[in-house]
Design a protein around this motif. Structure first.
Motif, PDB file in Angstrom:
ATOM      1  N   ARG A 284       0.820  -1.209   0.000  1.00 57.95           N
ATOM      2  CA  ARG A 284       0.000   0.000   0.000  1.00 57.95           C
ATOM      3  C   ARG A 284       0.857   1.264   0.000  1.00 57.95           C
ATOM      4  O   ARG A 284       1.940   1.301   0.582  1.00 57.95           O
ATOM      5  N   SER A 285       0.318   2.297  -0.636  1.00 56.47           N
ATOM      6  CA  SER A 285       0.961   3.604  -0.610  1.00 56.47           C
ATOM      7  C   SER A 285       0.767   4.225   0.769  1.00 56.47           C
ATOM      8  O   SER A 285      -0.326   4.168   1.342  1.00 56.47           O
ATOM      9  N   ARG A 286       1.801   4.822   1.302  1.00 55.09           N
ATOM     10  CA  ARG A 286       1.691   5.468   2.616  1.00 55.09           C
ATOM     11  C   ARG A 286       0.911   6.773   2.523  1.00 55.09           C
ATOM     12  O   ARG A 286       0.275   7.195   3.482  1.00 55.09           O
ATOM     13  N   LYS A 287       0.960   7.414   1.355  1.00 47.18           N
ATOM     14  CA  LYS A 287       0.228   8.677   1.184  1.00 47.18           C
ATOM     15  C   LYS A 287      -1.259   8.436   0.977  1.00 47.18           C
ATOM     16  O   LYS A 287      -2.096   9.193   1.472  1.00 47.18           O
ATOM     17  N   ASN A 288      -1.591   7.392   0.224  1.00 48.04           N
ATOM     18  CA  ASN A 288      -2.990   7.057  -0.030  1.00 48.04           C
ATOM     19  C   ASN A 288      -3.133   5.541  -0.037  1.00 48.04           C
ATOM     20  O   ASN A 288      -2.880   4.888  -1.050  1.00 48.04           O
TER      21      ASN A 288
ATOM     22  N   TRP B 111      -4.372   3.061  -2.889  1.00 44.75           N
ATOM     23  CA  TRP B 111      -3.524   2.639  -3.994  1.00 44.75           C
ATOM     24  C   TRP B 111      -2.484   1.645  -3.498  1.00 44.75           C
ATOM     25  O   TRP B 111      -1.935   1.804  -2.412  1.00 44.75           O
TER      26      TRP B 111
END
Length: 257
Positions: A70-74, A77
């Motif tokens: 997983r993306s740490r920002k979102n 995604w």
């Protein structure tokens, strides 16, 4: 000697699958984190080879492991990858051809030929999960050839006769294409993933000067995280330990003179 070698090969393959499952069960919690999900997945796939005369799809079982990074920002995604260890492709009832042996040709005259090609497949997909837990994913998929054979079948005097011809040297070692699919991440336990995915091959399957043919395969799979709950429990215990407030010891009473 050939029978002994075959038994050894089958035993080795079975042990490999068992080892992967065992390793996954033992170390699954070490591989899971808030931004990484590791698990096992498997199901059925229906395959065909485009531009080749055949009738019906080739059914098979698939098995492998996956990673959702997983993306740490979102976190919606993520990159979905892994290895599909067992993933047979091919086609059923392809045109009959000569085995360059008169006895074999006479035995299988009027019979059928099924083609099966086995790869180790590695999808590298971009995945997006909506708030309702439905997800979409798409990206490239690479395959490494493991084995390939044509299976001749016929019925002779009420008995089924089968002959397998190895054709690995006629198949390109690397297969590549695009994969895309959709699915649902169930909110039960650690979260079961139900996926429908389609593979569209872009690299010709066969060597030689004949017409180009390509792999096609439809996957129905279920994936389950391994050790995700245990990993979450371990993190909760570690956080609890860090958040503990250590109270100073009460001062001992001073002795009276």
């Amino acid at each position: 000697m050939k029978k002994v070698f075959l038994l050894f090969a089958v035993f080795f393959c079975v042990q490999q699958v068992k080892s992967q499952v065992l390793i996954s069960l033992i170390f699954g919690d070490k591989l899971n984190s808030p931004f990484l999900e590791f698990g096992l997945e498997g199901g059925i796939n229906l395959s065909d080879i485009s531009n080749m005369e055949s009738s019906g799809t080739n059914p098979g079982f698939n098995l492998g492991f996956y990673f959702d990074m997983r993306s740490r920002k979102n976190p919606s995604w993520m990159i979905n990858t892994g290895v599909i260890v067992k993933s047979p492709m091919g086609a059923r009832h392809i045109p009959m051809y000569s085995l360059e042996d008169e006895n074999l040709d006479n035995t299988f005259a009027g019979g059928t030929v099924d083609r099966e090609i086995r790869y180790f497949n590695v999808p590298i997909l971009i995945k997006y999960q909506f708030k309702n837990r439905i997800f979409l994913k798409a990206g490239p998929q690479l395959g490494l050839l493991a084995s390939a054979f044509d299976q001749f079948k016929n019925e002779v005097k009420d008995n089924d006769v089968v002959y397998k011809k190895k054709i690995k040297d006629q198949i390109h070692v690397i297969d590549a294409g695009i994969a895309f699919g959709t699915g649902y991440h169930m909110n039960v336990g650690s979260g079961l993933n139900i996926t429908i995915q389609y593979y569209y091959g872009l690299v010709p399957v066969m060597k030689g000067d004949g017409p180009n043919v390509y792999n096609r395969s439809l996957y129905f799979t279920a994936g389950i995280p391994i050790g995700k709950g245990k990993a979450a429990q371990r993190r909760a215990e570690e956080d609890a330990e860090m958040n503990k407030v250590i109270l100073p010891e009460e001062e001992a009473p001073k002795p009276k003179n």
